[in-house]
Design an enzyme around this catalytic site. Sequence first.
Site, PDB file in Angstrom:
ATOM      1  N   GLU A 104       0.707  -1.047   0.196  1.00 29.81           N
ATOM      2  CA  GLU A 104       0.403  -0.162   0.369  1.00 29.81           C
ATOM      3  C   GLU A 104       0.678   1.237   0.118  1.00 29.81           C
ATOM      4  OE1 GLU A 104      -3.492  -0.227   2.920  1.00 29.81           O
ATOM      5  OE2 GLU A 104      -4.219  -1.697   1.899  1.00 29.81           O
ATOM      6  N   CYS A 392      -1.185   5.771  10.028  1.00 32.85           N
ATOM      7  CA  CYS A 392       0.499   4.931  10.621  1.00 32.85           C
ATOM      8  C   CYS A 392      -0.845   3.616  11.043  1.00 32.85           C
ATOM      9  CB  CYS A 392       0.679   5.755  11.232  1.00 32.85           C
ATOM     10  SG  CYS A 392       2.017   7.413  10.513  1.00 32.85           S
TER      11      CYS A 392
HETATM   12  N1  SAH Z   1       8.864  -0.140   9.967  1.00 35.03           N
HETATM   13  C1  SAH Z   1       9.540   1.646  10.211  1.00 35.03           C
HETATM   14  C2  SAH Z   1       8.709   2.459   9.111  1.00 35.03           C
HETATM   15  C3  SAH Z   1       6.990   2.518   8.959  1.00 35.03           C
HETATM   16  S1  SAH Z   1       5.777   2.459  10.364  1.00 35.03           S
HETATM   17  C4  SAH Z   1       8.937   2.259  11.654  1.00 35.03           C
HETATM   18  O1  SAH Z   1       8.669   1.126  12.483  1.00 35.03           O
HETATM   19  O2  SAH Z   1       9.542   2.682  11.957  1.00 35.03           O
HETATM   20  C5  SAH Z   1       5.800   3.979  10.837  1.00 35.03           C
HETATM   21  C6  SAH Z   1       5.635   4.215  11.556  1.00 35.03           C
HETATM   22  O3  SAH Z   1       4.164   3.659  12.272  1.00 35.03           O
HETATM   23  C7  SAH Z   1       6.532   4.073  12.983  1.00 35.03           C
HETATM   24  O4  SAH Z   1       6.778   4.868  13.391  1.00 35.03           O
HETATM   25  C8  SAH Z   1       5.642   3.214  13.588  1.00 35.03           C
HETATM   26  O5  SAH Z   1       5.823   2.744  15.734  1.00 35.03           O
HETATM   27  C9  SAH Z   1       3.985   3.623  13.815  1.00 35.03           C
HETATM   28  N2  SAH Z   1       2.938   2.622  13.353  1.00 35.03           N
HETATM   29  C10 SAH Z   1       2.718   1.526  13.599  1.00 35.03           C
HETATM   30  N3  SAH Z   1       2.130   1.115  13.450  1.00 35.03           N
HETATM   31  C11 SAH Z   1       1.144   2.365  14.354  1.00 35.03           C
HETATM   32  C12 SAH Z   1      -0.252   2.378  14.614  1.00 35.03           C
HETATM   33  N4  SAH Z   1      -1.316   1.450  14.643  1.00 35.03           N
HETATM   34  N5  SAH Z   1      -0.355   3.209  15.230  1.00 35.03           N
HETATM   35  C13 SAH Z   1      -0.194   4.807  15.048  1.00 35.03           C
HETATM   36  N6  SAH Z   1       1.610   4.515  14.449  1.00 35.03           N
HETATM   37  C14 SAH Z   1       1.166   3.637  14.211  1.00 35.03           C
END
Ligand code: SAH
Length: 411
Positions: A104, A392
Amino acid sequence: MEPLTIETARAAQAKPLFGMLSEELRAVAAFLGLAKYRAAQLADALYKQRVNSLDEITTLPVEVRERLTAEGYTVGLPQIAQSTRSIDGTERYLMRMDDGETVETVWMPNGDGGERGDGSEAAAEEEAEESVAVTREIQIPVANDNQDGYKRATICISSQVGCAVNCQFCLTATLGMKRNLTAGEIAGQVAAVLNRQRVRIGSGRGVETPSRINLVFMGMGEPFLNYDAFIQAMHVLRAMGIPESRMTVSTSGIEPAIRRFANEPIRPKLALSLNASNDAVRQRIMPVTRKWNIAALLDALHSIPLGKREYVTFEYVLLGGVNDQPQHAREVLALLAGMKAKVNLIVWNPGPGIDFREPAPADVAVFHRMLIDGGIPTFTRKPRGRDIYAACGQLKRTVDTPAALVEIATS
Ligand code: SAH
Ligand code: SF4
């Protein structure tokens, strides 16, 4: 053994050109016995014109295009298989790769505020715009054919099909890890979205030049576990006219890759998903902490040379009752003391089958205030596209979207 479908058979032969840098394109030209300038024409067609097929490369004689096709070369851009639009203008795309795998990509007109306060060009623009909007209530002008009236947009791209890191609060984690994306598949998501939105960069193709495009590597997957492809994708994106100063990569904290990143001559901005104020909580929500703890990650971050106006960005997902209390804010302040740090707070976005709860708005406000009072520039991200699961950690595949949502038919 996997059954041989038409898609996998085709993918096995196809040689996608999108994703190749000049040297590789020169090698293709040499292999076909073409003059050197043909490689430059190919690069222009792929990265400036953003062609979808070899037929569109009119700077190449028909015989050359036919030769390329006969040798199995394709452009190889991901296809938008489905798109979903949020009430806030965010669009989420299901991108299909050559072998049928999907990831996505999210288009956010006007961004989600993630760049604020990091000293970048994108941040300066956003802050200026916001203060103007607040003090004078000026509407962002609507450009030709730009129905959303956006001035800049952020594209959130995926780096892997699924993710192996297994953060307990993240929907992508529930997919497990299927495969890495190639550099062409990572950068190709951006080309497909820009074509779809008809965005022109520089003198390239498109009907309008609305805005500034910012990129975040924050979709599905852990970019630092697909390091080489991620770096190559960044170079391809630069060839498309997007400077690295407008890109931010987010990592869950793969310490050796952070150290490698520190030595890159050209690199985007980095955000670390801190998400907890001590190792005990972090281990619970991000098991990867057992391998590299917070101290090791902060130490690795110190090896990255920072520009004068640059800050280290930390992302912090607030999980109700888990990491959002005043004692956690105090611990974060202690951890970041003395660093040129900036914190992006993200209110946790719920997902099916994930057992956390959203933080209380009052707790978010107190947490935010405590960090600001402690001297850390802090921003709470605007949740974009939550209604379409485009926020996110909500990326999993459009097929899982509740049926009530309107799907926009795509080609
Ligand atoms: N794998 C990398 C980049 C993708 S996730 C990482 O983890 O940094 C991007 C961001 O979304 C990260 O900061 C992660 O902590 C956040 N994230 C993941 N799941 C989430 C959720 N359910 N709600 C809010 N933020 C979330
Ligand atoms: Fe992977 Fe990032 Fe989700 Fe963690 S938060 S599982 S690293 S995509």
